[in-house]
Design a protein around this motif. Structure first.
Motif, PDB file in Angstrom:
ATOM      1  N   LEU A 218       0.828  -1.205   0.000  1.00  0.00           N
ATOM      2  CA  LEU A 218       0.000   0.000   0.000  1.00  0.00           C
ATOM      3  C   LEU A 218       0.863   1.257   0.000  1.00  0.00           C
ATOM      4  CD1 LEU A 218      -2.808   1.327   0.202  1.00  0.00           C
ATOM      5  CD2 LEU A 218      -2.613   1.128   2.695  1.00  0.00           C
ATOM      6  N   LEU A 219       1.928   1.260   0.790  1.00  0.00           N
ATOM      7  CA  LEU A 219       2.840   2.403   0.806  1.00  0.00           C
ATOM      8  C   LEU A 219       3.535   2.552  -0.546  1.00  0.00           C
ATOM      9  CD1 LEU A 219       4.411   1.953   4.360  1.00  0.00           C
ATOM     10  CD2 LEU A 219       2.646   3.590   3.653  1.00  0.00           C
ATOM     11  N   LEU A 220       3.866   1.423  -1.168  1.00  0.00           N
ATOM     12  CA  LEU A 220       4.481   1.475  -2.499  1.00  0.00           C
ATOM     13  C   LEU A 220       3.504   2.036  -3.522  1.00  0.00           C
ATOM     14  CD1 LEU A 220       6.894   0.777  -4.318  1.00  0.00           C
ATOM     15  CD2 LEU A 220       5.913  -1.505  -4.610  1.00  0.00           C
ATOM     16  N   LEU A 221       2.256   1.607  -3.449  1.00  0.00           N
ATOM     17  CA  LEU A 221       1.238   2.134  -4.357  1.00  0.00           C
ATOM     18  C   LEU A 221       1.086   3.640  -4.177  1.00  0.00           C
ATOM     19  CD1 LEU A 221      -1.143   1.718  -6.367  1.00  0.00           C
ATOM     20  CD2 LEU A 221      -2.582   1.248  -4.376  1.00  0.00           C
ATOM     21  N   GLY A 222       1.140   4.088  -2.934  1.00  0.00           N
ATOM     22  CA  GLY A 222       0.986   5.510  -2.668  1.00  0.00           C
ATOM     23  C   GLY A 222       2.072   6.373  -3.276  1.00  0.00           C
TER      24      GLY A 222
END
Length: 242
Positions: A218-222
């Motif tokens: 999720l942090l990577l997607l952000g």
């Protein structure tokens, strides 16, 4: 009650599939899970960043993949999954009621009221990724109650609660995080005691590990995704149509 829930699920438009968040999860679960391992999907919309597709890797995606592997029709797999969520919600609440000291009948009533609540029953056929955290919530709370009554050690209770959080999946991060304060409230009632502080520590550890598998992607997607929620889930966007 299990048969009642199962029958009720299969009586809903038999033979027809519903749009359960991701159409390709139903029609091609194997391909969908393979694409979920990558942030970029070149096979749709002239290429796209997949929004939390990794959250389907467990437990929702494997269930649909297994249904396809054994040759079940798509709509049957959907109904079995919907029924399973309702049964899980019912049984979890029933066990919580028993752990709190209620007799058999009030426990059954509590389970039915929770499983058939508008939020769960209204979304279980079309947004199961969002229903899953609520269905698993009683199972995350149950070990904590048992720990407070002395029926389970703080370490076992904290880690088993983490397993329940793991089973909430990562399709909707907010949905998973939104139910955690209820479990936390159960712990905070005993935090002044040594056993309560131990329970809080083990629970935080269990929940941390349970969420790490989807929090990191999720942090990577952000890092790459535009803030699309600013356009689709503002108060004006969600209420103007009604």
């Amino acid at each position: 009650m299990w048969l009642l829930i199962l029958a009720g699920s299969f009586l809903q438009q038999p033979g027809r599939t519903t749009w359960d968040t991701k159409l390709d999860l139903t029609t091609d679960p194997g391909g969908f899970l393979a694409r979920a391992l990558h942030l970029w999907n070149p096979e749709a919309s002239f290429g796209e960043l997949q929004n939390q597709a990794y959250g389907y890797l467990f437990p929702l995606g494997p269930f649909f993949w297994f249904g396809e592997a054994v040759g079940l029709p798509d709509w049957v797999t959907q109904r079995l999954w919907s029924a399973l969520l309702l049964v899980v919600a019912y049984e979890g609440t029933r066990y919580v009621a028993r752990a709190l000291g209620f007799s058999v009948f009030p426990g059954v009533v509590a389970g039915l009221v929770y499983a058939f609540s508008p939020r769960l029953l209204g979304s279980v056929g079309v947004l199961t990724g969002e229903v899953l955290p609520g269905a698993m919530l009683p199972w995350a709370v149950l070990p904590l109650i048992l720990a407070r009554t002395g029926a389970m050690s703080p370490r076992a209770a904290g880690l088993w609660s983490g397993v329940a959080v793991l089973c909430m999946g990562g399709v909707n991060a907010v949905g998973t995080l939104a139910v955690l304060p209820i479990a936390l409230a159960v712990i905070l009632g005993s935090v002044r005691e040594r056993a309560g502080r131990a329970l809080l520590g083990w629970w935080a550890l269990g929940v941390g590990f349970a969420c790490a598998w989807w929090l990191a992607p999720l942090l990577l997607l952000g890092r790459f995704s535009p803030p699309f929620l600013d356009f689709i889930e503002t108060a004006s966007a969600t209420t103007s149509a009604t």
